[in-house]
Scaffold this motif. Structure first.
Motif, PDB file in Angstrom:
ATOM      1  N   GLY A 184       0.780  -1.232   0.000  1.00 33.11           N
ATOM      2  CA  GLY A 184       0.000   0.000   0.000  1.00 33.11           C
ATOM      3  C   GLY A 184       0.804   1.270   0.000  1.00 33.11           C
ATOM      4  O   GLY A 184       0.221   2.352   0.166  1.00 33.11           O
ATOM      5  N   ALA A 185       2.104   1.207  -0.207  1.00 29.81           N
ATOM      6  CA  ALA A 185       2.930   2.403  -0.158  1.00 29.81           C
ATOM      7  C   ALA A 185       2.616   3.310  -1.348  1.00 29.81           C
ATOM      8  O   ALA A 185       2.589   2.856  -2.490  1.00 29.81           O
ATOM      9  CB  ALA A 185       4.408   2.022  -0.160  1.00 29.81           C
ATOM     10  N   LEU A 186       2.357   4.601  -1.041  1.00 23.32           N
ATOM     11  CA  LEU A 186       2.135   5.620  -2.068  1.00 23.32           C
ATOM     12  C   LEU A 186       1.009   5.251  -3.023  1.00 23.32           C
ATOM     13  O   LEU A 186       0.983   5.656  -4.185  1.00 23.32           O
ATOM     14  CB  LEU A 186       3.433   5.875  -2.843  1.00 23.32           C
ATOM     15  N   GLY A 187       0.061   4.440  -2.527  1.00 24.61           N
ATOM     16  CA  GLY A 187      -1.078   4.052  -3.343  1.00 24.61           C
ATOM     17  C   GLY A 187      -0.816   2.912  -4.292  1.00 24.61           C
ATOM     18  O   GLY A 187      -1.687   2.563  -5.104  1.00 24.61           O
ATOM     19  N   ASN A 220      19.627  -0.371  -5.881  1.00 28.04           N
ATOM     20  CA  ASN A 220      19.531   1.086  -5.957  1.00 28.04           C
ATOM     21  C   ASN A 220      18.261   1.555  -6.666  1.00 28.04           C
ATOM     22  O   ASN A 220      18.252   2.573  -7.332  1.00 28.04           O
ATOM     23  CB  ASN A 220      20.764   1.675  -6.655  1.00 28.04           C
ATOM     24  N   LYS A 221      17.211   0.763  -6.528  1.00 22.13           N
ATOM     25  CA  LYS A 221      15.940   1.103  -7.160  1.00 22.13           C
ATOM     26  C   LYS A 221      14.828   1.074  -6.114  1.00 22.13           C
ATOM     27  O   LYS A 221      14.823   0.248  -5.210  1.00 22.13           O
ATOM     28  CB  LYS A 221      15.580   0.108  -8.274  1.00 22.13           C
ATOM     29  N   LEU A 222      13.882   2.009  -6.280  1.00 19.67           N
ATOM     30  CA  LEU A 222      12.603   1.924  -5.593  1.00 19.67           C
ATOM     31  C   LEU A 222      11.601   1.434  -6.636  1.00 19.67           C
ATOM     32  O   LEU A 222      11.359   2.112  -7.629  1.00 19.67           O
ATOM     33  CB  LEU A 222      12.180   3.295  -5.048  1.00 19.67           C
ATOM     34  N   VAL A 223      11.041   0.234  -6.423  1.00 20.21           N
ATOM     35  CA  VAL A 223      10.118  -0.385  -7.378  1.00 20.21           C
ATOM     36  C   VAL A 223       8.725  -0.390  -6.755  1.00 20.21           C
ATOM     37  O   VAL A 223       8.505  -1.003  -5.706  1.00 20.21           O
ATOM     38  CB  VAL A 223      10.558  -1.817  -7.735  1.00 20.21           C
ATOM     39  N   LEU A 224       7.793   0.321  -7.390  1.00 21.91           N
ATOM     40  CA  LEU A 224       6.418   0.415  -6.919  1.00 21.91           C
ATOM     41  C   LEU A 224       5.546  -0.423  -7.859  1.00 21.91           C
ATOM     42  O   LEU A 224       5.444  -0.125  -9.056  1.00 21.91           O
ATOM     43  CB  LEU A 224       5.959   1.871  -6.894  1.00 21.91           C
TER      44      LEU A 224
END
Length: 831
Positions: free
Chosen positions: A311-314, A337-341
């Protein structure tokens, strides 16, 4: 002049039609008459005027009513109404005009129609998927934002994936990332890099000044401001001035080479008075930069996103610096080194599309396309809007199996008008005159006058008006074209009939069979009548009960001594009584006119011309062909109005030779349409048919057929529009969508008046000659009417600028009431 009498394929009446039509008394309609003179778009444009004191006023009024009824029936106009919505898919990921085809290579799919089979593999897109934040239908608005730029394969074999927004956080603290249109300042990467902290970012560029000036300082938030001070351009050190209102709160020394970026929050020691509520970072592009960028976020707004967080950041799930992602042949070699949504998990369907939840996009998984993203679009157009036609020749507009857009209209059907190359509905593609023989590179026809060209198919008339051309009542209308002037593009459509066998041959014209009885006047006149043809198989004895009925009580029977005999006789029977027995030598029947051989005409077939034909000298069956003598008519070379055609040519050797099967008019009956003036790079109607002639440099000269298809609201349509091209295109259209269910119907009603009440602001249809109608008498006296109405068997004459300038008078009359009615019938039939 156009003969509008129609020959119908009528079983019993056909015997009586040909003579009337072939005679000179047939009524013609002026070629410059237009139905719009009577009514246009459902609005009456004329009055019908009968003589006030005419001795035959009742009959003339009935003739006027014939025209009025035809106008109501044939010139009814349907005003289209209502919008139509198209839902379809394109490869455009946004509306910037850039085509983005995604995952079309083998890296995302194997030849067995599965994904690569490698779990946990990120693949980048060649473009990003955007969210329509303001819901205006396009993706170029300032509020719209990037939602996904990659895919995460959960299970390549079963086709389970998640859409992904992959954000580079390799610079870690102090970097600004954009998520769903909002900028965030990354303040920390903790927990062995598995948790990222961030808050909504404020970024400002500060250009150096040499002195403090609170009035020109850059506002950061509320009353808080900042200013960047250096001694001179290129200096490697300076200081950041923090101001609240007009009061300087803090002056922080800066070494520019350290700002790459640098967390300067801890350097501000006087937190109680300065920016105690913020995390502040500063960045300089070089050690001697004349400007710096400050990035800050409110400390109270900082939040954290952890690896595997839901549920992070929708988004459905977040992955932070996750090295479990397998390496792939793309720019995201792993999750390091990645933020994967990630989106919700999506189960693909082979050879079909599935929605990407909350977006305008779909994932299309097939063997041919491997894995691809397409975008759903909606376009609403007004009824009557022209649409881009990219459907291939010979393919239907409507196709339930291979659709990708849907047409909808609440409360009614939608009608498509378009053109195809099919000449009839037998499924055969007929491309016509696409070679250089009919066109030169200068975009004219061959330039050879009087030249017949054959078609690769025949043009049919939809006699029962059911929309197709395969019904039993439908008939061939034209099979060639006659080039009048190839340079200007003037042509006539032609029905070319072979009469090389001359007498005794049966020809079919407008669905009716005619027996050719004679070719006279040096072959320039052909005589014919409606044909009766019967096959008679031999018997060895006379049997009136089983004889073949020819017409009424008249019968025939073919008698031979045995199979293979070369002679026999034809028995003519009336009811049960034998009228005549005519000896036959079969080798002479090729065919043979046997009318003169029947000497007892008073008792036998005195009212007929009879021909007999045998396929061989020992045939066991013969064919008899006959026509009523009273119904025989003649068609002469250059005759106007023959058989309902504009003009006839009989055995005319003046036609120039052409590279086709009609090398000249010799031994041909050529029935021509009205002259047609082609328009370059456009289509013109072939009058009275469903066809158009298309004349262009690219296509040379071609026949296309006008078709109409009505579909219910919600019907799926075949999608053959090219990728990245819009559905709606006013410039390159060839079919029109109309909302027939939401239409308004206008029925024009022509008023019947007499001379005293006739309008001077409308076209006037004057019924009756100068004796019956005083307005016609005035036109005759003034010399504006040229017809001799006292001897006319029925004529239609146009008088321009009558009853006033810009209007037209149409005289419909003849020498008596029957002739006037014939003219009224002709005008009604011409609508």
């Amino acid at each position: 002049m156009v003969n509008v009498k129609k020959i119908g394929a009528i079983a019993t009446g056909a015997l009586f039609i040909g003579a009337t039509i072939g005679m000179a008394a047939a009524v013609t309609v002026p070629s410059d008459f237009k139905a719009s003179m009577l009514a246009d778009k459902g609005v009456a444009k004329a009055q019908l005027v009968v003589g006030k004191d005419a001795p035959g006023k009742v009959a003339d009024t009935a003739s006027a009513q014939i025209i009025a009824d035809a106008v109501k029936t044939k010139l009814t106009y349907t005003v289209p109404g209502g919008d139509i919505k198209f839902d379809y898919t394109v490869n455009e990921l946004d509306d910037d005009g850039t085509a983005s085809a995604i995952w079309t290579g083998t890296t995302m799919a194997t030849t067995t129609n599965s994904l690569s089979g490698v779990a946990d593999e990120l693949r980048n897109l060649s473009g990003s998927l955007y969210f329509d934040d303001n819901a205006d239908g396009d993706l170029t608005s300032a509020d719209d934002y990037e939602l996904y730029n990659a895919v995460y394969v959960i299970d390549g074999t079963s086709g389970d994936v998640q859409m992904a927004e992959v954000i580079d956080i390799s610079s870690v603290e102090g970097s600004v990332v954009t998520i769903k249109g909002t900028d965030y300042l990354v303040t920390d990467l903790t927990n062995n890099g598995q948790t990222v902290k961030m808050g909504p970012a404020i970024t400002k560029s500060l250009y150096y000044t040499t002195s403090i000036d609170a009035a020109n300082a850059v506002v950061i938030s509320g009353s808080k401001k900042m200013q960047f001070i250096k001694s001179a351009s290129g200096a490697s050190t300076g200081y950041l001035v923090i101001i609240d209102g007009t009061e300087v709160q803090y002056q922080l020394p800066l070494t520019l080479s350290q700002l790459s970026p640098k967390d300067i929050t801890s350097d501000v020691t006087d937190n109680s008075d300065a920016f105690d509520a913020y995390k502040i970072w500063a960045y300089a592009s070089s050690g001697t930069a004349d400007s710096i960028e400050v990035r800050l976020t409110e400390s109270s707004q900082i939040f954290e996103v952890s690896d595997d967080q839901s549920g992070a950041l929708g988004y459905y799930e977040a992955q932070v610096n996750d090295t479990d992602f397998a390496a792939g042949s793309n720019s995201y070699t792993s999750g390091a080194n990645k933020l994967v949504l990630l989106s919700d998990p999506i189960s693909l369907v082979k050879d079909d599309k599935v929605d990407i939840p909350g977006t305008q996009y779909q994932l299309d998984w097939s063997l041919a396309r491997k894995l691809k993203v397409v975008r759903k679009k909606s376009v609403s157009v007004a009824s009557g809007t022209k649409l881009k036609d990219s459907n291939s020749d010979y393919e239907p507009i409507v196709d339930d199996d291979t659709s990708s857009f849907i047409v909808s209209l609440v409360g009614g059907d939608i009608k498509f008008d378009y053109t195809v190359n099919e000449l009839d509905d037998d499924g055969t593609a007929s491309a016509i005159w696409t070679g250089t023989t009919m066109a030169t590179t200068t975009n004219s026809l061959s330039g050879v006058a009087d030249e017949l060209r054959n078609l690769s198919g025949s043009l049919y008339f939809d006699d029962n008006a059911d929309g197709d051309l395969t019904s039993a009542d439908d008939y061939e209308l034209y099979n060639a074209v006659y080039v009048i002037d190839g340079t200007s593009g003037d042509v006539q459509m032609a029905e070319v009939i072979d009469i090389s066998s001359v007498e005794g041959s049966v020809v079919t014209i407008k669905g009716t069979d005619y027996l050719v009885t004679d070719l006279t006047n040096n072959g320039q006149t052909v005589k014919m009548g409606p044909a009766i043809t019967k096959s008679l198989y031999y018997t060895t004895s006379i049997d009136a009960a089983n004889a073949v009925v020819i017409s009424g009580s008249k019968k025939m029977q073919f008698i031979k001594s045995a199979s293979g005999a070369s002679t026999g006789y034809l028995v003519i029977i009336d009811g049960t009584e034998v009228q005549y027995q005519l000896p036959l030598t079969l080798s002479q029947l090729s065919p043979k006119d046997i009318t003169s051989d029947v000497t007892d005409n008073s008792d036998a077939f005195d009212a007929y011309k009879i021909w007999a034909y045998a396929s061989s000298g020992t045939a066991d069956s013969i064919e008899v062909r006959l026509t009523e003598s009273s119904q025989i008519f003649e068609v002469s070379d250059d005759q106007s109005g023959a058989l309902g055609y504009y003009e006839a040519q009989v055995n005319d050797t003046d036609f120039a030779a052409g590279s086709n099967s009609y090398t000249s008019g010799a031994n041909k009956l050529v029935l021509l349409s009205d002259p047609i003036s082609l328009v370059k790079d456009d289509k013109v109607d072939i009058p009275g048919t469903q066809y158009q002639l298309d004349w262009s440099l690219a296509r040379k000269l071609k026949v296309v057929r006008k078709k109409s298809v009505s579909v219910a609201s919600g019907t799926k349509l075949k999608d053959s529009n090219s990728d990245y091209e819009p559905i709606v295109d006013d410039d390159t259209s060839s079919f029109t969508v109309s909302a027939t269910g939401a239409a308004e119907t206008k029925i024009p009603e022509l008023e019947i008046v007499d001379e005293d009440t006739a309008s001077t602001n409308m076209n006037l249809v004057l019924i009756g000659g100068p004796v019956a109608n005083s307005l016609v008498a005035e036109l005759v006296t003034a010399g504006k009417s040229k017809v001799d109405w006292y001897t006319s068997d029925g004529d239609i004459e146009l008088v321009s600028d009558y009853p006033s300038t810009g209007f037209t008078g149409i005289i419909v009359a003849g020498k008596n009431r029957e002739a006037t009615k014939a003219a009224a019938d002709a005008l009604a039939a011409a609508l």
